[in-house]
Design a protein around this motif. Structure first.
Motif, PDB file in Angstrom:
ATOM      1  N   ALA A 145    -117.382  30.397 -28.678  1.00 41.71           N
ATOM      2  CA  ALA A 145    -117.584  31.174 -27.452  1.00 41.71           C
ATOM      3  C   ALA A 145    -117.665  30.257 -26.238  1.00 41.71           C
ATOM      4  O   ALA A 145    -117.095  30.554 -25.176  1.00 41.71           O
ATOM      5  N   LEU A 172    -112.969  36.145 -26.265  1.00 37.35           N
ATOM      6  CA  LEU A 172    -114.407  35.941 -26.061  1.00 37.35           C
ATOM      7  C   LEU A 172    -115.192  37.244 -26.102  1.00 37.35           C
ATOM      8  O   LEU A 172    -116.328  37.273 -26.592  1.00 37.35           O
ATOM      9  N   ARG A 176    -119.123  38.428 -27.426  1.00 34.07           N
ATOM     10  CA  ARG A 176    -120.200  38.803 -26.500  1.00 34.07           C
ATOM     11  C   ARG A 176    -119.994  40.253 -26.056  1.00 34.07           C
ATOM     12  O   ARG A 176    -119.751  40.532 -24.877  1.00 34.07           O
TER      13      ARG A 176
END
Length: 329
Positions: A145, A172, A176
């Motif tokens: 990440a 990404l 998240r």
């Protein structure tokens, strides 16, 4: 006297060369022989001839090394090249890249050194390629990440590579999923790049996380993109089918009236509108949709539409208008 000095100098040079040759033979026989490497580095310092030793380090790194030896030789090779060569020297870059391949424990420190070299030299393509390799090799989710975030920022702010920045952020976001700022940044990039299909996919993926009202608003925006940006009326209708708001009805009306759109999709929109207007007992609105539908209908469809219109008008007490439709039949 001069002859003696020259002879002494030649003898010393010969001894130095012999020392180098012996140490080189030793490291070729046992690449982990640190005493031999020390002798080679002393040779470089004494003769100011680092190239031969640097070449031996690169030769050693190109061979098959055990993990422990790889780590030791990798660190020695980088330190030696940093001492003797410029920060942006091709040989130093070559060594660092090779170190990343042969020594798994060096991924962070060697990677950081390379990022500095490429950033200072504004070598963005090479820097992003380096990030790509590290991202692909990353096992730890947190490190992956972090790498994706850095790569996205580099691509967007320095390399002017919007599409690559989008690609990093798309990777990404699943790591998240609750990061609203990240999602908003990706949305802006997709809009700026007019990547409407990707933007729709992003919005659709995030629908389950939205409250009902917000999800309906998002579906309406998806439908707008399909119509206004992609000219895909059928896909827009599928989004609107489950929406009962006035805004959704207004968009169906726009689709039905837009003769630039696919005729089958316009018919579908009209059918949905008739169903909604009928459920709401809006006879005038139903008649209006029938009039629009007549423009798209073949002979058999037109007959059915005229009869439907006549029946609805008769029920509403508009007998003259009803007779006009029957006359058309």
């Amino acid at each position: 006297m001069q002859s003696d000095d020259r002879e002494a100098s030649e003898n010393a040079a010969a001894e130095t060369d012999e020392t180098f040759a012996a140490a080189a033979a030793a490291v070729r026989a046992d690449v982990g022989d640190e005493d031999a490497w020390d002798q080679l580095e002393d040779f470089a310092a004494a003769t100011q001839r680092p190239d031969d030793v640097a070449a031996l380090y690169r030769e050693a790194l190109s061979g098959s090394l055990s993990d422990g030896v790889a780590s030791t030789i990798a660190q020695r090779a980088v330190q030696f090249h940093e001492e003797w060569f410029r920060e942006d020297s091709p040989v130093l870059v070559e060594v660092l890249q090779r170190v990343l391949e042969v020594d798994p424990t060096a991924s962070e420190w060697a990677f950081q050194r390379l990022t500095v070299v490429f950033t200072v030299g504004e070598r963005w393509d090479e820097l992003l390629a380096l990030y790509d390799r590290e991202i692909a090799a990353a096992v730890d989710e947190h490190r992956k990440a972090t790498l994706l975030e850095e790569a996205a920022q580099t691509a967007k702010d320095f390399a002017g590579a919007t599409d690559r920045a989008i690609g990093y952020l798309q990777q990404l976001l699943p790591l998240r999923p609750g990061d609203k700022q990240l999602a908003s940044g990706l949305e802006r990039l997709l809009e700026r790049g007019e990547r409407w299909e990707d933007l729709i996919a992003l919005w659709r993926d995030r629908l389950p996380s939205l409250a009902d009202e917000a999800a309906d608003e998002r579906r309406l925006r998806i439908a707008e993109l399909y119509v206004e940006r992609l000219g895909k009326a059928a896909e827009a209708i599928e989004e609107l089918r489950a929406l009962s708001s006035d805004e959704a009805t207004a968009m169906l009306e726009r689709i039905a009236k837009d003769d630039a759109l696919d005729a089958d999709a316009r018919r579908e929109a009209l059918q949905l509108l008739r169903e909604r207007y009928t459920a709401e007992d809006r006879t005038t609105a139903v008649i209006a949709t029938l009039d629009t539908a007549l423009e798209l209908a073949d002979t058999s469809e037109r007959i059915a539409l005229h009869r439907d219109a006549a029946e609805r008008l008769r029920a509403a007490g508009a007998h003259a208008e009803a007779m006009e439709h029957l006359g058309d039949v």
